[in-house]
Design an enzyme around this catalytic site. Structure first.
Site, PDB file in Angstrom:
ATOM      1  N   TYR A   1     -64.012  36.022  35.299  1.00 21.79           N
ATOM      2  CA  TYR A   1     -64.105  34.554  35.302  1.00 21.79           C
ATOM      3  C   TYR A   1     -65.119  34.038  36.326  1.00 21.79           C
ATOM      4  CZ  TYR A   1     -60.303  33.895  31.960  1.00 21.79           C
ATOM      5  OH  TYR A   1     -59.548  33.872  30.802  1.00 21.79           O
TER       6      TYR A   1
ATOM      7  N   ASN B   1     -53.317  29.717  27.600  1.00 20.48           N
ATOM      8  CA  ASN B   1     -53.811  29.609  26.221  1.00 20.48           C
ATOM      9  C   ASN B   1     -53.889  30.947  25.473  1.00 20.48           C
ATOM     10  OD1 ASN B   1     -56.136  30.636  27.328  1.00 20.48           O
ATOM     11  ND2 ASN B   1     -57.351  28.784  27.035  1.00 20.48           N
TER      12      ASN B   1
ATOM     13  N   HIS C   1     -58.057  35.447  25.275  1.00 19.42           N
ATOM     14  CA  HIS C   1     -59.466  35.228  25.616  1.00 19.42           C
ATOM     15  C   HIS C   1     -60.343  35.824  24.536  1.00 19.42           C
ATOM     16  CE1 HIS C   1     -63.319  35.366  27.656  1.00 19.42           C
ATOM     17  NE2 HIS C   1     -63.413  36.615  27.240  1.00 19.42           N
TER      18      HIS C   1
ATOM     19  N   LYS D   1     -53.602  37.433  26.893  1.00 18.80           N
ATOM     20  CA  LYS D   1     -53.308  37.124  28.296  1.00 18.80           C
ATOM     21  C   LYS D   1     -51.816  37.340  28.599  1.00 18.80           C
ATOM     22  CE  LYS D   1     -57.077  33.757  28.380  1.00 18.80           C
ATOM     23  NZ  LYS D   1     -57.471  32.345  28.585  1.00 18.80           N
TER      24      LYS D   1
ATOM     25  N   GLU E   1     -68.929  41.527  28.928  1.00 23.52           N
ATOM     26  CA  GLU E   1     -67.479  41.677  29.098  1.00 23.52           C
ATOM     27  C   GLU E   1     -66.992  43.043  28.621  1.00 23.52           C
ATOM     28  OE1 GLU E   1     -66.406  36.904  28.926  1.00 23.52           O
ATOM     29  OE2 GLU E   1     -65.896  38.146  27.203  1.00 23.52           O
TER      30      GLU E   1
HETATM   31  P1  ABT Z   1     -61.199  31.921  27.889  1.00 26.18           P
HETATM   32  O1  ABT Z   1     -61.181  32.639  26.590  1.00 26.18           O
HETATM   33  O2  ABT Z   1     -60.017  32.257  28.764  1.00 26.18           O
HETATM   34  O3  ABT Z   1     -62.509  32.109  28.603  1.00 26.18           O
HETATM   35  O4  ABT Z   1     -61.037  30.409  27.487  1.00 26.18           O
HETATM   36  P2  ABT Z   1     -62.157  29.485  26.827  1.00 26.18           P
HETATM   37  O5  ABT Z   1     -63.464  30.209  26.758  1.00 26.18           O
HETATM   38  O6  ABT Z   1     -61.632  28.912  25.561  1.00 26.18           O
HETATM   39  O7  ABT Z   1     -62.260  28.309  27.871  1.00 26.18           O
HETATM   40  P3  ABT Z   1     -62.853  28.353  29.327  1.00 26.18           P
HETATM   41  B1  ABT Z   1     -63.569  26.996  29.665  1.00 26.18           B
HETATM   42  O8  ABT Z   1     -63.746  29.546  29.491  1.00 26.18           O
HETATM   43  O9  ABT Z   1     -61.578  28.489  30.215  1.00 26.18           O
HETATM   44  C1  ABT Z   1     -61.339  29.619  31.032  1.00 26.18           C
HETATM   45  C2  ABT Z   1     -59.900  29.589  31.490  1.00 26.18           C
HETATM   46  O10 ABT Z   1     -59.709  28.514  32.374  1.00 26.18           O
HETATM   47  C3  ABT Z   1     -58.626  27.723  31.952  1.00 26.18           C
HETATM   48  N1  ABT Z   1     -58.950  26.327  32.214  1.00 26.18           N
HETATM   49  C4  ABT Z   1     -60.115  25.822  31.750  1.00 26.18           C
HETATM   50  C5  ABT Z   1     -58.050  25.571  32.935  1.00 26.18           C
HETATM   51  O11 ABT Z   1     -56.996  26.067  33.352  1.00 26.18           O
HETATM   52  N2  ABT Z   1     -58.360  24.265  33.166  1.00 26.18           N
HETATM   53  C6  ABT Z   1     -59.516  23.688  32.700  1.00 26.18           C
HETATM   54  O12 ABT Z   1     -59.739  22.508  32.941  1.00 26.18           O
HETATM   55  C7  ABT Z   1     -60.437  24.507  31.952  1.00 26.18           C
HETATM   56  C8  ABT Z   1     -61.731  23.933  31.437  1.00 26.18           C
HETATM   57  C9  ABT Z   1     -58.425  28.001  30.496  1.00 26.18           C
HETATM   58  C10 ABT Z   1     -58.887  29.417  30.359  1.00 26.18           C
HETATM   59  N3  ABT Z   1     -57.811  30.370  30.535  1.00 26.18           N
HETATM   60  N4  ABT Z   1     -56.691  30.447  30.707  1.00 26.18           N
HETATM   61  N5  ABT Z   1     -55.654  30.924  30.846  1.00 26.18           N
HETATM   62 MG    MG Z   2     -64.366  31.258  28.294  1.00 25.27          MG
END
Ligand code: ABT
Ligand code: MG
Length: 154
Positions: A55, A118, A121, A15, A132
């Site tokens: 997303y 984070n 992905h 990212k 994807e």
């Molecule tokens: P991705 O690999 O980005 O899909 O992350 P992951 O699958 O581990 O977690 P999910 B739940 O899919 O999160 C998608 C993105 O949304 C962000 N997020 C998620 C928030 O900002 N707040 C929240 O409360 C949650 C649940 C984290 C992930 N990406 N970023 N950047």
């Molecule tokens: Mg995810």
């Protein structure tokens, strides 16, 4: 001679925060040294349309607009990796969604602190991976190949 393996593919994307922080090499190294095979790689800015499609499951969540803005803010590294069990293994290497609770030794556990930043992905299941990969890559951008057979691999 090749090992009999059940190959699968996953979609990974470093990212904007991972790119901005100079972690591209470090992140790719972890999948290479684990023994997975890179079959697709591109450095790109993401369109709003692609970010929203990627997303789509989070479309109704409060963090969705900020998430899309973040993903399109700066370039990403989009990748397809291949190997036995690569979908689940990549999620383990990446670590939990929230870097604060991600285990040390994982990418997020080692380098992150913020759930909205984070770093990387990874597809969460084989079916999602197929969707994807098709969303991010054209068929001709993927390279089917096998690393040279070596004594330690066969
Ligand atoms: P991705 O690999 O980005 O899909 O992350 P992951 O699958 O581990 O977690 P999910 B739940 O899919 O999160 C998608 C993105 O949304 C962000 N997020 C998620 C928030 O900002 N707040 C929240 O409360 C949650 C649940 C984290 C992930 N990406 N970023 N950047
Ligand atoms: Mg995810």
């Amino acid at each position: 001679m090749f090992l009999e393996t059940d190959l699968e593919r996953t979609f990974l994307a470093i990212k904007p925060d991972g790119v901005q922080r100079g972690l591209v090499g470090e992140i790719i190294r972890r999948f290479e040294t684990k023994g997975f095979t890179l079959v697709g790689l591109k450095f790109m800015k993401v369109s709003k349309e692609l970010a929203e499609k990627h997303y789509d499951v989070h479309r109704e969540r409060p963090f969705f607009p900020g998430l899309v803005e973040f993903i399109i803010s700066s370039p990403v590294v989009a990748m397809v990796w291949e190997g036995e069990g690569v979908v689940a293994a990549a999620r383990k290497i990446i670590g939990a969604t929230n870097p604060l609770t991600a285990e040390p030794g994982t990418i997020r556990g080692d380098f992150g602190v913020n759930v909205g930043r984070n770093l990387i992905h990874g597809s969460d299941a084989q079916e999602t991976a197929q969707t994807e990969i098709a969303l991010w890559f054209k068929e001709e951008e993927l390279v089917a190949w096998q690393p040279h057979s070596a004594p330690w691999l066969s």
